[in-house]
Design a protein around this motif. Structure first.
Motif, PDB file in Angstrom:
ATOM      1  N   ASN A 103      28.041  -1.234 -31.913  1.00 43.73           N
ATOM      2  CA  ASN A 103      29.452  -1.119 -31.552  1.00 43.73           C
ATOM      3  C   ASN A 103      30.318  -2.094 -32.344  1.00 43.73           C
ATOM      4  O   ASN A 103      31.471  -1.816 -32.619  1.00 43.73           O
ATOM      5  N   HIS A 104      29.742  -3.248 -32.724  1.00 47.09           N
ATOM      6  CA  HIS A 104      30.499  -4.211 -33.525  1.00 47.09           C
ATOM      7  C   HIS A 104      30.889  -3.609 -34.872  1.00 47.09           C
ATOM      8  O   HIS A 104      31.972  -3.874 -35.378  1.00 47.09           O
ATOM      9  N   GLY A 141      34.515  -7.367 -30.394  1.00 50.32           N
ATOM     10  CA  GLY A 141      34.830  -7.956 -31.678  1.00 50.32           C
ATOM     11  C   GLY A 141      34.107  -7.309 -32.852  1.00 50.32           C
ATOM     12  O   GLY A 141      33.213  -6.498 -32.691  1.00 50.32           O
ATOM     13  N   PRO A 142      34.542  -7.702 -34.064  1.00 50.60           N
ATOM     14  CA  PRO A 142      33.980  -7.143 -35.297  1.00 50.60           C
ATOM     15  C   PRO A 142      32.776  -7.923 -35.777  1.00 50.60           C
ATOM     16  O   PRO A 142      32.413  -8.957 -35.220  1.00 50.60           O
ATOM     17  N   VAL A 143      32.163  -7.419 -36.839  1.00 47.72           N
ATOM     18  CA  VAL A 143      31.115  -8.164 -37.546  1.00 47.72           C
ATOM     19  C   VAL A 143      31.852  -9.142 -38.463  1.00 47.72           C
ATOM     20  O   VAL A 143      32.460  -8.747 -39.450  1.00 47.72           O
ATOM     21  N   ILE A 144      31.839 -10.414 -38.124  1.00 48.26           N
ATOM     22  CA  ILE A 144      32.634 -11.423 -38.819  1.00 48.26           C
ATOM     23  C   ILE A 144      32.288 -11.506 -40.302  1.00 48.26           C
ATOM     24  O   ILE A 144      33.156 -11.728 -41.132  1.00 48.26           O
ATOM     25  N   ASP A 145      31.018 -11.316 -40.658  1.00 45.96           N
ATOM     26  CA  ASP A 145      30.629 -11.395 -42.072  1.00 45.96           C
ATOM     27  C   ASP A 145      31.287 -10.304 -42.915  1.00 45.96           C
ATOM     28  O   ASP A 145      31.354 -10.424 -44.136  1.00 45.96           O
ATOM     29  N   GLY A 185      33.113   1.999 -26.913  1.00 47.05           N
ATOM     30  CA  GLY A 185      31.916   2.371 -26.166  1.00 47.05           C
ATOM     31  C   GLY A 185      31.447   1.253 -25.257  1.00 47.05           C
ATOM     32  O   GLY A 185      31.935   1.101 -24.158  1.00 47.05           O
ATOM     33  N   ASN A 186      30.532   0.448 -25.718  1.00 42.67           N
ATOM     34  CA  ASN A 186      29.936  -0.637 -24.942  1.00 42.67           C
ATOM     35  C   ASN A 186      30.947  -1.770 -24.797  1.00 42.67           C
ATOM     36  O   ASN A 186      31.184  -2.531 -25.730  1.00 42.67           O
TER      37      ASN A 186
END
Length: 70
Positions: A38-39, A63-67, A57-58
């Motif tokens: 979901n990220h 939050g996002p994938v910071i990388d 969804g979940n």
């Protein structure tokens, strides 16, 4: 993923094509270190300009994938 019959979304490989108008640095591999799939969905939504999206969804996966986003 680890549990295909359970639709869990753990350890799924994904790839993206394009740079979203320069917002995404290309030519690299990013490991999300166990983050839920979901990220990645939130990351794509934010890169597409939907900055207020924090979950898809979940609702426990925020939050996002910071990388990817910096």
């Amino acid at each position: 993923g680890d549990n295909a019959s359970g639709h869990g979304g753990d350890n799924n490989a994904a790839f993206m094509l394009g740079s979203l108008g320069g917002r995404l640095k290309t030519g690299r591999m990013v490991t999300a270190n166990g983050s839920p799939y979901n990220h990645l969905l939130v990351t794509v939504a934010q890169l597409m300009g939907l900055a207020t999206v924090q979950t898809i969804g979940n609702t426990a996966a925020k939050g996002p994938v910071i990388d990817v986003t910096g």
